[in-house]
Design a protein around this motif. Sequence first.
Motif, PDB file in Angstrom:
ATOM      1  N   UNK A  64      75.949 138.032  28.823  1.00  0.00           N
ATOM      2  CA  UNK A  64      76.396 139.240  28.132  1.00  0.00           C
ATOM      3  C   UNK A  64      75.323 140.319  28.045  1.00  0.00           C
ATOM      4  N   UNK A  65      75.633 141.566  28.449  1.00  0.00           N
ATOM      5  CA  UNK A  65      76.768 141.963  29.280  1.00  0.00           C
ATOM      6  C   UNK A  65      76.319 142.059  30.725  1.00  0.00           C
ATOM      7  N   UNK A  66      77.219 141.970  31.665  1.00  0.00           N
ATOM      8  CA  UNK A  66      76.907 142.250  33.066  1.00  0.00           C
ATOM      9  C   UNK A  66      77.827 143.375  33.510  1.00  0.00           C
ATOM     10  N   UNK A  67      77.260 144.557  33.711  1.00  0.00           N
ATOM     11  CA  UNK A  67      78.073 145.745  33.955  1.00  0.00           C
ATOM     12  C   UNK A  67      77.419 146.663  34.993  1.00  0.00           C
ATOM     13  N   UNK A  68      78.144 147.733  35.337  1.00  0.00           N
ATOM     14  CA  UNK A  68      77.618 148.809  36.168  1.00  0.00           C
ATOM     15  C   UNK A  68      77.183 148.378  37.556  1.00  0.00           C
ATOM     16  N   UNK A  69      76.089 148.973  38.017  1.00  0.00           N
ATOM     17  CA  UNK A  69      75.622 148.752  39.380  1.00  0.00           C
ATOM     18  C   UNK A  69      75.165 147.345  39.668  1.00  0.00           C
ATOM     19  N   UNK A  70      74.823 146.572  38.638  1.00  0.00           N
ATOM     20  CA  UNK A  70      74.468 145.165  38.842  1.00  0.00           C
ATOM     21  C   UNK A  70      75.720 144.365  39.177  1.00  0.00           C
ATOM     22  N   UNK A  71      76.800 144.594  38.428  1.00  0.00           N
ATOM     23  CA  UNK A  71      78.078 143.958  38.766  1.00  0.00           C
ATOM     24  C   UNK A  71      78.538 144.358  40.161  1.00  0.00           C
ATOM     25  N   UNK A  72      78.293 145.617  40.520  1.00  0.00           N
ATOM     26  CA  UNK A  72      78.764 146.145  41.804  1.00  0.00           C
ATOM     27  C   UNK A  72      77.860 145.763  42.963  1.00  0.00           C
ATOM     28  N   UNK A  73      76.828 144.973  42.711  1.00  0.00           N
ATOM     29  CA  UNK A  73      75.952 144.545  43.808  1.00  0.00           C
ATOM     30  C   UNK A  73      75.710 143.045  43.722  1.00  0.00           C
ATOM     31  N   UNK A  74      74.508 142.615  43.452  1.00  0.00           N
ATOM     32  CA  UNK A  74      74.160 141.199  43.617  1.00  0.00           C
ATOM     33  C   UNK A  74      74.869 140.266  42.631  1.00  0.00           C
ATOM     34  N   UNK A  75      75.279 140.755  41.465  1.00  0.00           N
ATOM     35  CA  UNK A  75      75.927 139.875  40.490  1.00  0.00           C
ATOM     36  C   UNK A  75      77.263 139.338  40.991  1.00  0.00           C
ATOM     37  N   UNK A  76      77.910 140.077  41.871  1.00  0.00           N
ATOM     38  CA  UNK A  76      79.242 139.698  42.354  1.00  0.00           C
ATOM     39  C   UNK A  76      79.203 138.930  43.671  1.00  0.00           C
ATOM     40  N   UNK A  77      78.017 138.670  44.186  1.00  0.00           N
ATOM     41  CA  UNK A  77      77.909 138.129  45.540  1.00  0.00           C
ATOM     42  C   UNK A  77      77.560 136.644  45.589  1.00  0.00           C
ATOM     43  N   UNK A  78      77.562 135.975  44.454  1.00  0.00           N
ATOM     44  CA  UNK A  78      77.224 134.563  44.447  1.00  0.00           C
ATOM     45  C   UNK A  78      78.238 133.716  45.198  1.00  0.00           C
ATOM     46  N   UNK A  79      77.758 132.639  45.806  1.00  0.00           N
ATOM     47  CA  UNK A  79      78.667 131.655  46.401  1.00  0.00           C
ATOM     48  C   UNK A  79      79.456 130.954  45.300  1.00  0.00           C
TER      49      UNK A  79
END
Length: 280
Positions: free
Chosen positions: A196-211
């Motif tokens: 908490x929280x994971x938002x913005x450009x982090x969500x739109x980049x590496x945070x969403x790319x996990x296997x």
Amino acid sequence: MFDDFFNVVKLRFNGGDEDEVPTFKCPRCQSPVPRDKYEELHRVCPNCNYHGRLPASERIAITVDKGSFTEFDSEMISGDPIDFPEYGEKQKELRKSTGLKDAVVTGTAKIKGIETVIGVMDSNYMMGSMGSVVGEKIARAFEYATEKGLPVVLFTASGGARMQEGIVSLMQMAKTSGAVKLHSDNGGLYITVLTDPTTGGVTASFASLGDVIIAEPKILIGFAGRRVIESTMKQRLPEDFQLAEFMQEKGFVDMIVERKRMRATLGHILALHGYKEKEV
């Protein structure tokens, strides 16, 4: 329900911890909890299972094998690429008050005996915002993991890109995503743990790319805020929109894991993917 959720988020952003107070008032259930009990549970409310924010040092301590963590790039600090007013002074104050050099700590460690590259974002430092140092440290961590054939576990907590660094902060989205892709192309495992929280450009980049994408219970995940999205779409969103459970239902999150089970879960996933404890 929406009003209650908004109050929880507001308390989280506006100093909900109050470390000097002996009793902690949970921002979700409003129950008073003895602070020593709250801390003993690693900032989890015993009444409603609210998962509070952890500093990077504590997150690392409860996740990795004792004494196994070796930090990367510990002296790297941000410049002031666009001469943003008072940005340099703010950085100096934060380095002194938090003991951090920037909003992420990276390094190598062992989890259940398995050597791993780990990164932990810390919301105490400019709300975990991603500037040049955050992007560079994460990219270097992935490059090291790619070179050594190691898995990556990355705990995210961020308000997004750091506006004080302008377009330089936005460039970190592409840089970190590229490093993740190279790691993946070389067969590496990447586990994202959203906190908490994971938002913005982090969500739109590496945070969403996990296997594998894990989230702690009922945390806030998103890109833009609810009000911006509702005003753009001209419709009201579900009350649990952007909560971890909603994201899991829609397929964005693979699993929700409580803090007390996180270390064991990570070790199990690493072992399932063929990573083993290395003999000395």
